[in-house]
Scaffold this motif. Structure first.
Motif, mmCIF file in Angstrom:
data_model
loop_
_atom_site.group_PDB
_atom_site.id
_atom_site.type_symbol
_atom_site.label_atom_id
_atom_site.label_comp_id
_atom_site.label_asym_id
_atom_site.label_seq_id
_atom_site.Cartn_x
_atom_site.Cartn_y
_atom_site.Cartn_z
ATOM 1 N N VAL A 160 0.865 -1.171 0.000
ATOM 2 C CA VAL A 160 0.000 0.000 0.000
ATOM 3 C C VAL A 160 0.903 1.222 0.000
ATOM 4 O O VAL A 160 1.756 1.370 0.868
ATOM 5 C CB VAL A 160 -0.936 0.021 1.227
ATOM 6 N N MET A 161 0.717 2.051 -0.999
ATOM 7 C CA MET A 161 1.488 3.287 -1.089
ATOM 8 C C MET A 161 0.518 4.458 -1.009
ATOM 9 O O MET A 161 -0.644 4.334 -1.404
ATOM 10 C CB MET A 161 2.281 3.340 -2.398
ATOM 11 N N SER A 162 0.994 5.573 -0.499
ATOM 12 C CA SER A 162 0.145 6.755 -0.428
ATOM 13 C C SER A 162 1.009 8.001 -0.509
ATOM 14 O O SER A 162 2.225 7.953 -0.342
ATOM 15 C CB SER A 162 -0.651 6.762 0.883
ATOM 16 N N ARG A 163 0.330 9.078 -0.785
ATOM 17 C CA ARG A 163 0.974 10.393 -0.803
ATOM 18 C C ARG A 163 -0.060 11.390 -0.323
ATOM 19 O O ARG A 163 -1.183 11.428 -0.841
ATOM 20 C CB ARG A 163 1.421 10.755 -2.205
ATOM 21 N N ARG A 164 0.265 12.161 0.669
ATOM 22 C CA ARG A 164 -0.649 13.188 1.173
ATOM 23 C C ARG A 164 -0.721 14.330 0.179
ATOM 24 O O ARG A 164 0.298 14.879 -0.214
ATOM 25 C CB ARG A 164 -0.200 13.691 2.530
ATOM 26 N N LEU A 165 -1.932 14.664 -0.226
ATOM 27 C CA LEU A 165 -2.136 15.731 -1.195
ATOM 28 C C LEU A 165 -2.509 17.039 -0.545
ATOM 29 O O LEU A 165 -2.683 18.040 -1.218
ATOM 30 C CB LEU A 165 -3.221 15.312 -2.191
ATOM 31 N N LYS A 166 -2.633 17.017 0.759
ATOM 32 C CA LYS A 166 -2.998 18.192 1.519
ATOM 33 C C LYS A 166 -1.929 18.428 2.572
ATOM 34 O O LYS A 166 -1.506 17.501 3.265
ATOM 35 C CB LYS A 166 -4.361 17.967 2.176
#
Length: 154
Positions: free
Chosen positions: A147-153
Motif C-alpha cells: 500500500v502506497m500513499s501520498r498526502r495531497l494536503k
C-alpha cells in the motif's frame, strides 16, 4: 461536558437491540468521540472533515448502530465503482462482545452489494493483531500487497 460511559454493557443487550441507520452531519461530535474512544483518530486526519466528505459523496456513507440516542458502532465506507473500502470501523468499548462489530461490518457489506460492488478491501495496522483476528473470523483473508500513499494536503 463529556458523556459518562458505562464500564460494561447491560447483560441483556445484544447487537439486535441497536438500530442501524445512516449517519447525518448531526452525528459528527458523537462519531468523533466514538472514534477517539476506540483509538481510531490520528492528528494528521481531521475526522470532522472526513465525516462531511463521506456524507456528501454519492459513493460513500457512514452507517451507525444506535440505541437510546447513543452510538454503539460505526463504519465509514465507500466505493470507486469496482471495489469497496471501510474506514473508522468502531464499536464502543462499553458494548464489547455484543456483536456490534460483526453487525456493522455485515451492514457495510450489504450496502456495497446493493450498489453492485463485489469486493471489499480494508487496511489494518500491522501491530493490531486483535483486529486482524476479528476480520479473519468474518472470512477476510490477507492479500499480499504494498500500500502506497501520498498526502495531497499539507
Amino acid at each position: 461536558m463529556t458523556e459518562k460511559r458505562p464500564e460494561t454493557a447491560p447483560e441483556t443487550s445484544s447487537a439486535e437491540d441497536f438500530t442501524l441507520r445512516d449517519a447525518t452531519i448531526r452525528d459528527a461530535a458523537a462519531l468523533d468521540a466514538l472514534w477517539q474512544a476506540t483509538g481510531l483518530t490520528r492528528p494528521f486526519n481531521d475526522s470532522h472533515q472526513d465525516i462531511g466528505f463521506a456524507l456528501a459523496g454519492p459513493a460513500s456513507t457512514i452507517l451507525v448502530l444506535e440505541r437510546e440516542g447513543r452510538l454503539g458502532a460505526s463504519v465509514m465506507l465507500g466505493h470507486d465503482g469496482h471495489r469497496g473500502a471501510v474506514y473508522y470501523v468502531s464499536a464502543d468499548p462499553a458494548f464489547r462482545h455484543l456483536g456490534l462489530g460483526t453487525r456493522i461490518m455485515r451492514a457495510a457489506e450489504d450496502w456495497l452489494k446493493a450498489r453492485g460492488v463485489w469486493k471489499l478491501n480494508l487496511m489494518i495496522r500491522p501491530d493490531n493483531e486483535g483486529v486482524r483476528a476479528f476480520y479473519e473470523t468474518l472470512g477476510y483473508e490477507v492479500e499480499e500487497r504494498i500500500v502506497m500513499s501520498r498526502r495531497l494536503k499539507d
